[in-house]
Design a protein around this motif. Structure first.
Motif, mmCIF file in Angstrom:
data_model
loop_
_atom_site.group_PDB
_atom_site.id
_atom_site.type_symbol
_atom_site.label_atom_id
_atom_site.label_comp_id
_atom_site.label_asym_id
_atom_site.label_seq_id
_atom_site.Cartn_x
_atom_site.Cartn_y
_atom_site.Cartn_z
ATOM 1 N N VAL A 243 -3.717 2.997 -3.451
ATOM 2 C CA VAL A 243 -3.266 2.296 -2.569
ATOM 3 C C VAL A 243 -2.804 3.050 -1.131
ATOM 4 C CG1 VAL A 243 -2.253 0.413 -3.851
ATOM 5 C CG2 VAL A 243 -0.703 2.050 -3.186
ATOM 6 N N ARG A 244 -2.728 2.551 -0.098
ATOM 7 C CA ARG A 244 -2.115 3.386 1.045
ATOM 8 C C ARG A 244 -0.865 3.684 1.121
ATOM 9 N NH1 ARG A 244 -4.022 -1.253 3.647
ATOM 10 N NH2 ARG A 244 -2.044 -1.635 4.692
ATOM 11 N N PRO A 245 -0.588 4.945 1.191
ATOM 12 C CA PRO A 245 0.816 5.484 1.119
ATOM 13 C C PRO A 245 1.866 4.647 1.398
ATOM 14 C CG PRO A 245 -0.644 7.180 1.928
ATOM 15 C CD PRO A 245 -1.468 5.934 2.103
ATOM 16 N N GLU A 246 1.722 3.812 2.471
ATOM 17 C CA GLU A 246 2.834 2.759 2.861
ATOM 18 C C GLU A 246 2.902 1.562 1.807
ATOM 19 O OE1 GLU A 246 -0.612 1.896 5.635
ATOM 20 O OE2 GLU A 246 0.152 3.924 4.667
ATOM 21 N N HIS A 247 1.738 1.413 1.035
ATOM 22 C CA HIS A 247 1.907 0.602 0.084
ATOM 23 C C HIS A 247 2.375 0.950 -1.237
ATOM 24 C CE1 HIS A 247 -0.356 -3.300 2.121
ATOM 25 N NE2 HIS A 247 0.269 -2.550 2.953
ATOM 26 N N LYS A 248 2.687 1.969 -1.276
ATOM 27 C CA LYS A 248 3.113 2.480 -2.567
ATOM 28 C C LYS A 248 3.890 1.815 -3.400
ATOM 29 C CE LYS A 248 3.845 6.876 -5.254
ATOM 30 N NZ LYS A 248 3.901 8.311 -5.237
ATOM 31 N N LYS A 249 4.731 1.159 -2.695
ATOM 32 C CA LYS A 249 6.061 0.408 -3.141
ATOM 33 C C LYS A 249 5.789 -0.888 -3.574
ATOM 34 C CE LYS A 249 7.680 -0.938 1.385
ATOM 35 N NZ LYS A 249 8.837 -0.971 2.314
ATOM 36 N N PHE A 250 4.520 -1.279 -3.206
ATOM 37 C CA PHE A 250 3.824 -2.610 -3.507
ATOM 38 C C PHE A 250 2.881 -2.441 -4.722
ATOM 39 C CE2 PHE A 250 4.451 -3.225 1.111
ATOM 40 C CZ PHE A 250 5.664 -3.810 0.994
ATOM 41 N N GLN A 251 2.784 -1.527 -5.419
ATOM 42 C CA GLN A 251 1.841 -1.370 -6.543
ATOM 43 C C GLN A 251 1.945 -2.448 -7.561
ATOM 44 O OE1 GLN A 251 -1.089 0.731 -8.796
ATOM 45 N NE2 GLN A 251 -0.159 1.697 -6.918
ATOM 46 N N GLY A 252 3.123 -3.111 -7.628
ATOM 47 C CA GLY A 252 3.188 -4.063 -8.635
ATOM 48 C C GLY A 252 2.572 -5.332 -8.379
ATOM 49 N N TYR A 253 2.544 -5.657 -6.862
ATOM 50 C CA TYR A 253 1.895 -6.689 -6.387
ATOM 51 C C TYR A 253 0.289 -6.466 -6.703
ATOM 52 C CZ TYR A 253 6.351 -8.280 -4.081
ATOM 53 O OH TYR A 253 7.171 -8.680 -3.908
ATOM 54 N N TYR A 254 -0.146 -5.329 -6.261
ATOM 55 C CA TYR A 254 -1.734 -5.028 -6.577
ATOM 56 C C TYR A 254 -2.020 -5.370 -8.065
ATOM 57 C CZ TYR A 254 -2.453 -2.846 -2.009
ATOM 58 O OH TYR A 254 -2.494 -2.677 -0.639
ATOM 59 N N LYS A 255 -1.146 -4.960 -8.975
ATOM 60 C CA LYS A 255 -1.266 -5.150 -10.378
ATOM 61 C C LYS A 255 -1.460 -6.747 -10.687
ATOM 62 C CE LYS A 255 -0.105 -0.439 -12.152
ATOM 63 N NZ LYS A 255 0.738 0.253 -13.298
ATOM 64 N N ILE A 256 -0.621 -7.327 -10.008
ATOM 65 C CA ILE A 256 -0.075 -8.723 -10.400
ATOM 66 C C ILE A 256 -1.676 -9.422 -9.920
ATOM 67 C CG2 ILE A 256 0.836 -10.913 -9.569
ATOM 68 C CD1 ILE A 256 3.429 -9.335 -9.684
#
Length: 443
Positions: free
Chosen positions: A170-183
């Motif tokens: 993911v983009r660096p600014e979306h690293k904290k949203f990794q969980g949403y990507y996995k969901i």
């Protein structure tokens, strides 16, 4: 029908015996042939007067009886043929095969919460049929303790494991949203399993932190035919975003609404809709993506007055967003409503829109001060009008309902109108008359 058939057979048999008895009497007691001619009868139809030739007389009587018996035989054959037709008709009627009820699987999206047990226990407690409502648990994350809890249910559930547990670039600014990507990745895989691998035609999706109401299964089974028949609908949800205790009418547990807002949190999806969404399924934030105009396409969902699901999962990728303020207070329905026995035709688009607009815009207009200070007179409903994004948010916040909008659509909104109770009276927070469409910039 059986009684009528038996009566007709008995009647036919009685007529047959009576006819032959009368025939014998007539043959022995007929007048002379000349007299018969005077009445216009033909010689061939008249038996001769008995003579001294007893044997000859008996033979002539036998010939006549044989002819008459042939007529009666044909009559009985006709009765028998009708009886056979009746039997065949009844056999066919008894063998009419009703189309089987479709199975509606429940897909439980799980990860690393052992409290999935609470979710599964309630589903199994209220499930009326294992065949009609198979439970499929799709687990991501590879969490061993959660996997063990799911395995403990044996063949009561089907346990699927999402095979790809890798991190997603993911983009660096979306690293904290990794969980949403996995969901989002997990949903995509699990729904393909249900529709493509297992070949189901519909599914009800719940997450592992949801508890269901006693009529959860009946609710979705009743809505399936409506969802299939009405192209202006694209989902049915068990959730009311503003369904907190005090904001819903406990006396109207059977009341359902159309809503332009995708609620989620226990929702039904058809295979046809998945085939439309699957090729463009998003990498993350799938639920907000569902609320975009490109996906919704002016279609509505069905949602209840009182929620049929309750979330107990404060901890998750959303870090408890909205939970402490709203979600923990959602009222879960406890009264069983036999939805499959109710007439839900009022939810069809044309009927519903006409009736809804009439009720909303014929309601007297009130102000927030009227509501807040208890100045409302009469039982309601009442209409509280907003004119722009800011006035909606201020009114919603002050009244205690959710004030966020997604692509311009308020939670639970239908044609811009949000319905809820305030101090026991029905309030419609509504745009001015003549509303035509949502403004996607209101987000």
């Amino acid at each position: 029908m059986l009684r009528k058939r038996s009566s007709l057979i008995l009647c036919g048999t009685f007529l047959f015996i009576t006819w032959n008895a009368i025939l014998v009497l007539l043959l022995w007691g007929r007048p002379p042939a000349g007299q018969m001619e005077e009445t216009g009868q033909k010689h061939s139809e008249v038996a001769e007067k008995p003579t001294n030739d007893l044997m000859g007389d008996l033979l002539r009587i036998a010939d006549t009886l044989e002819a008459e018996l042939e007529i009666q035989k044909n009559f009985l054959i006709e009765i028998q043929s009708h009886r056979t037709l009746w039997k065949a008709s009844n056999r066919n009627r008894s063998k009419v095969i009703m189309p089987p009820e479709p199975a509606i699987p429940i897909l439980v999206i799980a990860c690393n919460r052992v409290t999935v047990k609470r979710c599964l226990d309630k589903l199994l407690q209220f499930r009326p049929s294992a065949e009609l409502s198979p439970i499929i648990v799709s687990q991501d994350c590879g969490h061993a303790e959660t996997a063990e809890v799911i395995r403990s249910y044996g063949n009561q559930v089907t346990h699927l494991k999402q095979p790809d547990l890798s991190d997603i670039a993911v983009r660096p600014e979306h690293k904290k949203f990794q969980g949403y990507y996995k969901i989002s990745r997990h949903y995509h895989w699990a729904l393909n399993q249900v529709f493509k691998t297992l070949s189901h035609s519909s599914v009800v999706i719940v997450e592992d932190d949801l508890e269901v109401a006693p009529d959860f299964f009946d609710y979705f089974r009743a809505l399936l035919p409506l969802l299939k028949a009405d192209p202006s609908l694209w989902c049915a949800s068990a959730w009311n975003d503003n369904g907190r205790d005090g904001y819903v009418d406990p006396g109207k547990a059977n009341l359902l609404y159309r809503t332009d807002f995708f609620p989620g949190l226990g929702w039904m999806l058809l295979r046809e809709v998945w085939e439309e969404l699957e090729p463009k399924w998003p990498a993350s934030f799938w639920d907000d993506w569902m609320r975009q105009p490109e996906q919704r396409r002016n279609r509505a969902c069905i949602r209840p007055e009182i929620s049929r699901t309750l979330t107990f999962g404060r901890q998750g990728v959303s870090l408890g967003q909205f939970f402490d303020k709203y979600l923990r207070y959602i009222k879960l329905n406890t009264e069983f409503v036999p939805f499959t026995k109710l007439d839900l035709s009022y939810l069809k688009e044309e009927t519903y829109r006409k009736d809804f607009d009439k009720e909303v815009y014929s309601a007297p207009v009130v102000t927030y001060e009227d509501i807040n200070k208890g100045k409302l007179k009469g039982p309601g409903p009442f209409r509280l009008q907003y004119s722009n994004k800011e006035s909606f948010k201020v009114l919603a916040r002050n009244l205690g309902i959710m004030d966020d909008l997604k692509s311009g659509v308020p939670r639970t909104g239908y044609r811009g109108v949000v319905s809820f109770l305030s101090r026991g009276r029905r309030i419609y927070l509504a745009p001015p008359p003549g509303w035509s469409q949502y403004d996607p910039t209101w987000s």
